[in-house]
Design a protein around this motif. Structure first.
Motif, PDB file in Angstrom:
ATOM      1  N   ALA A 274       0.857  -1.187   0.000  1.00  0.00           N
ATOM      2  CA  ALA A 274       0.000   0.000   0.000  1.00  0.00           C
ATOM      3  C   ALA A 274       0.892   1.235   0.000  1.00  0.00           C
ATOM      4  N   PHE A 275       0.501   2.240  -0.770  1.00  0.00           N
ATOM      5  CA  PHE A 275       1.300   3.450  -0.903  1.00  0.00           C
ATOM      6  C   PHE A 275       0.393   4.683  -0.823  1.00  0.00           C
ATOM      7  N   ARG A 276       0.977   5.764  -0.327  1.00  0.00           N
ATOM      8  CA  ARG A 276       0.365   7.086  -0.467  1.00  0.00           C
ATOM      9  C   ARG A 276       1.352   7.950  -1.233  1.00  0.00           C
ATOM     10  N   ASP A 277       0.898   8.478  -2.354  1.00  0.00           N
ATOM     11  CA  ASP A 277       1.786   9.258  -3.211  1.00  0.00           C
ATOM     12  C   ASP A 277       0.994  10.395  -3.832  1.00  0.00           C
ATOM     13  N   ALA A 322       6.824   3.875 -12.178  1.00  0.00           N
ATOM     14  CA  ALA A 322       5.374   3.635 -12.263  1.00  0.00           C
ATOM     15  C   ALA A 322       4.591   4.776 -11.622  1.00  0.00           C
ATOM     16  N   PHE A 323       5.050   5.255 -10.459  1.00  0.00           N
ATOM     17  CA  PHE A 323       4.387   6.398  -9.822  1.00  0.00           C
ATOM     18  C   PHE A 323       4.392   7.608 -10.752  1.00  0.00           C
ATOM     19  N   ASP A 324       5.539   7.866 -11.377  1.00  0.00           N
ATOM     20  CA  ASP A 324       5.657   9.044 -12.231  1.00  0.00           C
ATOM     21  C   ASP A 324       4.774   8.934 -13.473  1.00  0.00           C
ATOM     22  N   LEU A 325       4.653   7.736 -14.022  1.00  0.00           N
ATOM     23  CA  LEU A 325       3.766   7.558 -15.170  1.00  0.00           C
ATOM     24  C   LEU A 325       2.314   7.847 -14.779  1.00  0.00           C
ATOM     25  N   LEU A 326       1.917   7.405 -13.584  1.00  0.00           N
ATOM     26  CA  LEU A 326       0.568   7.718 -13.113  1.00  0.00           C
ATOM     27  C   LEU A 326       0.369   9.220 -12.965  1.00  0.00           C
ATOM     28  N   LYS A 327       1.356   9.894 -12.388  1.00  0.00           N
ATOM     29  CA  LYS A 327       1.246  11.341 -12.212  1.00  0.00           C
ATOM     30  C   LYS A 327       1.096  12.056 -13.550  1.00  0.00           C
ATOM     31  N   LEU A 328       1.880  11.636 -14.546  1.00  0.00           N
ATOM     32  CA  LEU A 328       1.802  12.274 -15.857  1.00  0.00           C
ATOM     33  C   LEU A 328       0.427  12.080 -16.486  1.00  0.00           C
ATOM     34  N   VAL A 329      -0.100  10.876 -16.389  1.00  0.00           N
ATOM     35  CA  VAL A 329      -1.429  10.624 -16.958  1.00  0.00           C
ATOM     36  C   VAL A 329      -2.495  11.435 -16.219  1.00  0.00           C
ATOM     37  N   ASP A 330      -2.390  11.493 -14.897  1.00  0.00           N
ATOM     38  CA  ASP A 330      -3.368  12.279 -14.136  1.00  0.00           C
ATOM     39  C   ASP A 330      -3.290  13.765 -14.483  1.00  0.00           C
ATOM     40  N   GLU A 331      -2.070  14.231 -14.789  1.00  0.00           N
ATOM     41  CA  GLU A 331      -1.898  15.645 -15.121  1.00  0.00           C
ATOM     42  C   GLU A 331      -2.380  15.955 -16.533  1.00  0.00           C
ATOM     43  N   TYR A 332      -2.010  15.109 -17.500  1.00  0.00           N
ATOM     44  CA  TYR A 332      -2.318  15.387 -18.895  1.00  0.00           C
ATOM     45  C   TYR A 332      -3.728  14.932 -19.284  1.00  0.00           C
ATOM     46  N   GLU A 333      -4.159  13.820 -18.762  1.00  0.00           N
ATOM     47  CA  GLU A 333      -5.476  13.283 -19.123  1.00  0.00           C
ATOM     48  C   GLU A 333      -6.133  12.663 -17.890  1.00  0.00           C
ATOM     49  N   PRO A 334      -6.600  13.497 -16.962  1.00  0.00           N
ATOM     50  CA  PRO A 334      -7.193  12.973 -15.732  1.00  0.00           C
ATOM     51  C   PRO A 334      -8.441  12.143 -16.022  1.00  0.00           C
ATOM     52  N   ALA A 335      -8.662  11.151 -15.164  1.00  0.00           N
ATOM     53  CA  ALA A 335      -9.851  10.311 -15.313  1.00  0.00           C
ATOM     54  C   ALA A 335     -11.103  11.116 -15.006  1.00  0.00           C
ATOM     55  N   LEU A 336     -12.115  10.949 -15.817  1.00  0.00           N
ATOM     56  CA  LEU A 336     -13.383  11.627 -15.585  1.00  0.00           C
ATOM     57  C   LEU A 336     -14.191  10.845 -14.557  1.00  0.00           C
ATOM     58  N   PRO A 337     -14.954  11.534 -13.717  1.00  0.00           N
ATOM     59  CA  PRO A 337     -15.810  10.791 -12.779  1.00  0.00           C
ATOM     60  C   PRO A 337     -16.837   9.967 -13.527  1.00  0.00           C
ATOM     61  N   ALA A 338     -17.245   8.878 -12.904  1.00  0.00           N
ATOM     62  CA  ALA A 338     -18.262   8.031 -13.520  1.00  0.00           C
ATOM     63  C   ALA A 338     -19.550   8.832 -13.730  1.00  0.00           C
ATOM     64  N   GLU A 339     -20.199   8.584 -14.826  1.00  0.00           N
ATOM     65  CA  GLU A 339     -21.441   9.287 -15.138  1.00  0.00           C
ATOM     66  C   GLU A 339     -22.539   8.890 -14.150  1.00  0.00           C
ATOM     67  N   TRP A 340     -23.217   9.893 -13.602  1.00  0.00           N
ATOM     68  CA  TRP A 340     -24.304   9.605 -12.672  1.00  0.00           C
ATOM     69  C   TRP A 340     -25.534   9.149 -13.448  1.00  0.00           C
ATOM     70  N   LEU A 341     -26.128   8.060 -12.975  1.00  0.00           N
ATOM     71  CA  LEU A 341     -27.368   7.564 -13.548  1.00  0.00           C
ATOM     72  C   LEU A 341     -28.310   7.201 -12.410  1.00  0.00           C
ATOM     73  N   PRO A 342     -29.593   7.434 -12.566  1.00  0.00           N
ATOM     74  CA  PRO A 342     -30.528   7.078 -11.492  1.00  0.00           C
ATOM     75  C   PRO A 342     -30.656   5.569 -11.351  1.00  0.00           C
ATOM     76  N   MET A 343     -31.091   5.131 -10.165  1.00  0.00           N
ATOM     77  CA  MET A 343     -31.356   3.713  -9.941  1.00  0.00           C
ATOM     78  C   MET A 343     -32.552   3.268 -10.771  1.00  0.00           C
ATOM     79  N   ASP A 344     -32.628   1.963 -10.986  1.00  0.00           N
ATOM     80  CA  ASP A 344     -33.785   1.412 -11.672  1.00  0.00           C
ATOM     81  C   ASP A 344     -35.046   1.543 -10.824  1.00  0.00           C
ATOM     82  N   GLY A 345     -34.869   1.547  -9.519  1.00  0.00           N
ATOM     83  CA  GLY A 345     -35.994   1.665  -8.600  1.00  0.00           C
ATOM     84  C   GLY A 345     -35.492   1.467  -7.195  1.00  0.00           C
TER      85      GLY A 345
END
Length: 452
Positions: A274-277, A322-345
């Motif tokens: 486990a890491f915190r970076d 590996a840490f640095d590659l993650l940082k570069l991707v987060d900086e240049y092309e950050p992950a978008l949050p998952a699209e919110w969709l309502p529950m089926d019920g």
């Protein structure tokens, strides 16, 4: 990926390969179910390595063994608190628990007695067991983190005993084939890299041996490729392909012990580092064997992961890469949050549970999640928060935070409306210190009043 992102990633990889004098270096970035980028520098047999080129992955092998152990736990074949003697009798470490072996907290010696196991032909289980005599325990069990390759040799034999086949046969049937990891093997298969030591003062190479580690193989025997490890990185992020439940992988990621307790940056869970970076909680593992270094790391929050493989004994910081590659991707092309969709019920009885609840004077909010799960958290955003999974008996079990493993019960009025929540003896009422709820110690009959 965008050309600017790919150039930044390749520049980081190329700089590392040149500065560290790596005979070859290959890396990849994954997100979700996609390999976003791969890059390689150096040569294997005169050619640029490809995502199908095998490298020895060293202690990343331990993550595969840990998954096998957790599968046995989930099947009810063992409990993590079981002493080793219950399933593998006859050793001098039978009092250690399976969890302690997984998390390197059993106090067991780091290396097997005798010749350096990473460079020597390994013996069978009987030979390893007979070598684990007086002095094999270096610390009081549970007292501290002490990395132990021996512990994973023992866990490999535990898997073999409970499955009735070798640990690798179990791995192949239960994990590798279901995930499509056809190029992860105990012995190299072409195309594969040779392992090299790089002379410290000259640009020349020395071939390293790659013997069969025998009973110590579960600690670091496996060979794999970028293609296979990309899929493994996805598993570490939660895409388990039904090999394990995602909750089990999340359990494995949680630190059982940390290396630097004041402001921890690295620790160890159940077979996973486990890491915190840079504000991220990451999980994965590094690997090292003579001639090879490897790393895999994943950010479960964004499902982004990175891995790196090289055929050099030392001097290539593949985990930092590996840490640095993650940082570069987060900086240049950050992950978008998952699209919110309502529950089926939603079940009306569950909807009636949502909204404000009070522990004493402290306001909490109960939110309904998909599949009947609940999320209880303070409205202030600070304090004890947990998610709860529904059980067949009408209760809920805490999954994380302070209330992990605790039982949440709903008490209802005669008309069926919820009256209060009982959570590990804590009573949550619809209003602060509601006298209609069984508040421990009772409620002052004068009620709320001014003055002192």
């Amino acid at each position: 990926m965008l050309p600017t992102t790919e150039l930044a990633l390749l520049r980081r990889l190329a700089g590392e390969q040149a500065d560290s004098r790596a005979p070859s270096l290959i890396a990849a970035v994954v997100r979700g179910d996609e390999v976003l980028w791969t890059g390689a520098r150096g040569r294997v047999d005169g050619e640029r390595p490809t995502p199908d080129t095998q490298y020895r992955i060293g202690s990343i092998t331990k993550t595969f063994v840990a998954v096998l152990v957790m599968r046995l736990r989930d099947e009810g074949r063992l409990d993590l608190n079981d002493p080793l003697d219950k399933h593998l009798p006859g050793t001098n470490l039978g009092h250690l628990t399976i969890a302690q072996l997984l998390a390197h907290t059993g106090g067991l010696t780091s290396e097997s007695p005798g010749a350096w196991w990473e460079r020597a032909e390994g013996g069978d289980w009987a030979a390893l067991q007979n070598s684990l005599t007086d002095g094999v325990l270096r610390h009081r069990a549970g007292a501290r983190f002490h990395y132990s390759n021996v512990g994973y040799g023992v866990l490999g034999e535990l898997v073999a005993r409970l499955r009735g086949m070798s640990w690798f046969e179990a791995l192949r049937a239960e994990v590798l084939l279901p995930l499509g990891l056809t190029r992860t093997t105990p012995q190299p298969q072409a195309p594969h890299a040779l392992g090299w030591a790089v002379h410290p003062y000259a640009d020349v190479l020395l071939n390293e041996p790659t013997p069969d580690s025998g009973a110590m193989a579960p600690a670091g025997q496996l060979w794999s490729t970028v293609n296979d490890l990309a899929r493994w990185t996805r598993l570490l992020a939660g895409d388990t392909g039904e090999v394990l439940h995602p909750d089990t992988v999340a359990e494995m990621r949680e630190p059982a012990h940390v290396d630097d307790a004041d402001a921890w940056t690295s620790g160890y869970g159940l077979g996973l580092q486990a890491f915190r970076d840079s504000g991220r909680r990451l999980s994965g593992h590094g690997g090292s064997m003579p001639g090879f270094l490897a790393s895999v790391v994943a950010d479960p929050r964004t499902t982004t992961g990175a891995l790196a493989l090289t055929n050099s004994t030392s001097g290539v910081p593949v985990m930092v890469l590996a840490f640095d590659l993650l940082k570069l991707v987060d900086e240049y092309e950050p992950a978008l949050p998952a699209e919110w969709l309502p529950m089926d019920g939603a079940d009306p009885d569950l909807l009636a549970l949502t909204g404000p609840w009070f522990w004493g004077p402290v306001p909490y909010a109960l939110h309904l999640l998909p599949d009947g799960w609940l999320n209880l958290r303070p409205t202030s955003g600070a304090g004890r928060a947990s998610r709860f999974r529904p059980e067949a008996d009408g209760t809920w079990t805490g999954l994380d935070g302070y209330y992990a493993g605790e039982t949440l019960r709903v008490s209802r009025n005669p008309d069926g409306t919820p009256n209060h929540l009982d959570l590990a003896t804590f009573i949550f009422a619809r209003s602060p210190y509601d006298p209609a709820a069984p508040i421990p110690g009772g409620v002052d009959d004068q009620g709320w009043r001014g003055g002192r």
